[in-house]
Design a protein around this motif. Structure first.
Motif, short mmCIF file in Angstrom:
data_model
loop_
_atom_site.label_atom_id
_atom_site.label_comp_id
_atom_site.label_asym_id
_atom_site.label_seq_id
_atom_site.Cartn_x
_atom_site.Cartn_y
_atom_site.Cartn_z
N TYR A 37 0.83 -1.20 0.00
CA TYR A 37 0.00 0.00 0.00
C TYR A 37 0.87 1.26 0.00
O TYR A 37 1.87 1.34 0.73
N ILE A 39 0.11 4.97 0.97
CA ILE A 39 -0.91 5.80 1.59
C ILE A 39 -0.47 7.26 1.51
O ILE A 39 0.62 7.62 1.96
N VAL A 67 -1.22 -0.68 -4.34
CA VAL A 67 -2.55 -0.15 -4.01
C VAL A 67 -2.37 1.25 -3.45
O VAL A 67 -1.68 1.44 -2.43
N ILE A 69 -3.77 4.52 -1.71
CA ILE A 69 -4.84 4.98 -0.84
C ILE A 69 -4.64 6.47 -0.56
O ILE A 69 -3.53 6.89 -0.19
N GLU A 74 -10.99 10.58 0.25
CA GLU A 74 -10.85 9.17 0.60
C GLU A 74 -11.10 8.32 -0.65
O GLU A 74 -12.24 8.16 -1.10
N ARG A 76 -9.42 4.84 -3.20
CA ARG A 76 -8.55 3.67 -3.31
C ARG A 76 -8.37 3.37 -4.80
O ARG A 76 -9.34 3.34 -5.56
N ASP A 78 -6.63 0.57 -7.37
CA ASP A 78 -5.97 -0.69 -7.62
C ASP A 78 -6.48 -1.24 -8.95
O ASP A 78 -7.14 -0.51 -9.71
N SER A 81 -10.15 -0.63 -9.87
CA SER A 81 -10.69 0.73 -10.00
C SER A 81 -11.35 0.91 -11.36
O SER A 81 -10.92 0.33 -12.37
#
Length: 512
Positions: A37, A39, A67, A69, A74, A76, A78, A81
């Motif tokens: 991830y 972020i 991924v 984030i 907010e 996500r 990947d 999507s």
């Protein structure tokens, strides 16, 4: 955690030199696994390039198996999507790019005005200047701060012939504070300072206009700066031998711990020591060792063998340098006394006050130089790993030859398997091993200076008896355990350096 402080996402610099560039490189190298991830505090922290470039970057990260984030908004991203998700991201990043472009334009206009005022009226340009310079807001004058000691030392070491890596190591060993949040000096910081003309007091405006001489108080004179430039240019064009380029410091010293064959340098992505028999498929018990790692271990070996004679300075040269430094100190102290008297008679004069401050700074620099040279002349405590590493310039061919000849005179040989088994006249004297970037060691004589742990192998034979491969590997594993536990019994002898992005070979798993 990856952070890009003061690295531009608007220009894309974070994709070239920032933490994001390192993250992507690690993903491509396989060091960061697919499915990991990334972020982001905000989607615009990924990049503020235009919408086309930004969306391409986001898609490339997803294709690499990452991924993404974002906390604001907010979202996500990947392989699942949708096109709507991508469209929302593009709109958000397009707005961020336009806002950055607007602020960039305003910023350029303001800086253009500052540079014009600096050129025409000598006005200050604010606080955003070199780290060793501080703005006195009351007077509008620039003054030198305590960082000048590090700047002066950098130029001094450069003129002594040290490269940027050796200079950084020397600064770290001597305890000079960095200019930012970093704990250690690096080669980039050293080179940046050596090339920064603010060191000679010059302001180089970024509006394309002519440089402004004598704008800042200088740390070094023009002759020193130009001499440093010549040193840097000579290294860049190959006139000065680079590390490991011409002379193998391990020549006729290092052997495969599995089969006893000599080990040679090979070039792959990095330079390695490789068993000669392994190259032809006749030795499967050996492993390649990163050359840069082996040379850091070599420094620890020299310390173990008390090879301080290799780094002892030329006494005559030090005496000459000390005489010069004492002369500069005496002269500056006389100037300071005169300036102090003038300030007493003119207490309101900012010119004399600033001159006193600058003179006091130079006195501190010269005092520190005198103290350093005096300490070098009088000797002192036994050198640490960091000190001997800083003083041994492994970029110097003559130094490499001296080290090699010194080890040959001592009858030293090194057998490499899980660790580095050091022998002297065919007697095992020490085992070195690397774990988690730390170099550990244990003495291997009948009078063990460090009591072994329960799972360490002690040489029970006569002094001429060497451990078998299996024994040597178990001893090396024991050394690694000590390192991982924090150097029980004083086992840690140094660290593996990684200047200019050098890595180390992955640590061998230590048996439980």
């Amino acid at each position: 955690m990856f952070m890009d402080e003061a690295v531009s996402g608007f220009t894309g610099a974070n994709l070239e030199t920032g933490a994001l560039a390192k993250f992507i490189a690690l993903v491509k190298a396989g060091d960061i696994e697919h499915g990991s991830y990334l972020i982001l505090e905000n989607l615009d922290r990924l990049t503020r390039l235009d919408a086309w470039e930004a969306s391409r970057l986001l898609q490339d990260l997803v294709k690499l198996g990452i991924v993404v984030i974002t906390l604001q908004p907010e979202m996500r991203f990947d392989h699942k999507s949708t096109a709507i998700d991508l469209l929302q991201a593009i709109l958000h990043m397009d707005n961020a790019h336009k806002e950055s472009a607007r602020k960039s334009g305003i910023g350029k206009e303001k800086w253009a005005e500052r540079f014009k005022d600096a050129r025409d009226f000598g006005k200050h340009i604010g606080n955003r200047v070199s780290n060793w310079i501080a703005l006195d807001k009351a007077s509008g004058e620039y003054l030198l701060n305590s960082h000048i000691f590090a700047v002066g030392r950098i130029f001094e070491l450069c003129l002594e012939g040290l490269g940027s890596t050796a200079i950084a190591q020397a600064l770290n060993a001597e305890g000079y504070q960095t200019f930012n949040k970093g704990k250690r000096w690096g080669t980039t910081a050293v080179l940046t300072i050596l090339k920064n003309r603010a060191a000679i007091g010059e302001l180089a405006p970024k509006d394309g206009g002519e440089p402004i001489p004598d704008y800042f108080p200088s740390v070094v004179d023009l002759d020193t700066f130009k001499a440093a430039e010549r040193k840097i240019k000579a290294r860049a064009t190959g006139k000065i031998t680079k590390q490991s380029a011409d002379f193998n410091v391990w020549q006729k010293l290092v052997y495969c711990g599995a089969c006893g064959s000599t080990m040679h340098i090979i070039q792959r992505n990095h330079r390695y020591l490789m068993c000669a028999n392994r190259r032809y498929g006749t030795c499967d018990g050996s492993k390649n060792v990163r050359l840069d790692e082996s040379e850091d271990v070599l420094v620890a070996m020299l310390l173990h063998l008390d090879a301080t004679s290799l780094v002892m300075p030329d006494t005559n040269k030090l005496n000459r340098e000390l005489n010069v430094a004492e002369g500069k100190l005496s002269s500056e102290q006389d100037k300071l006394a005169i300036l102090a008297r003038r300030l007493d008679h003119n207490p309101e004069s900012e010119t004399f006050a600033n001159a006193v401050l600058q003179s006091e700074g130079r006195v501190r620099v010269f005092k520190a130089e005198v103290e350093r040279l005096t300490a070098d002349l009088t000797g002192g405590e036994k050198l640490s790993w960091q000190e001997i590493r800083a003083k041994l310039d492994l970029t110097d061919k003559a130094t490499r030859r001296r080290i090699n000849a010194f080890l040959h005179r001592l009858g030293v040989q090194v057998r490499i398997a899980e660790g580095y088994l050091v022998t002297q006249h065919d007697v095992a004297v020490a085992m070195f091993a690397v774990a988690k970037g730390k170099i550990g060691a244990i003495a291997l004589d009948n009078d063990m200076s460090e009591p072994p742990e329960s799972d360490d192998v002690v040489l029970t034979g006569g002094k001429g008896e060497l451990p078998s491969l299996e024994q040597a590997n178990i001893i090396a594993s024991g050394v690694k355990k000590r390192v991982l536990k924090g150097g029980i019994g004083g086992g840690i002898r140094g660290t593996v350096s990684v200047p200019n992005g050098r890595g180390t070979r992955k640590a061998t798993t230590v048996p439980a």
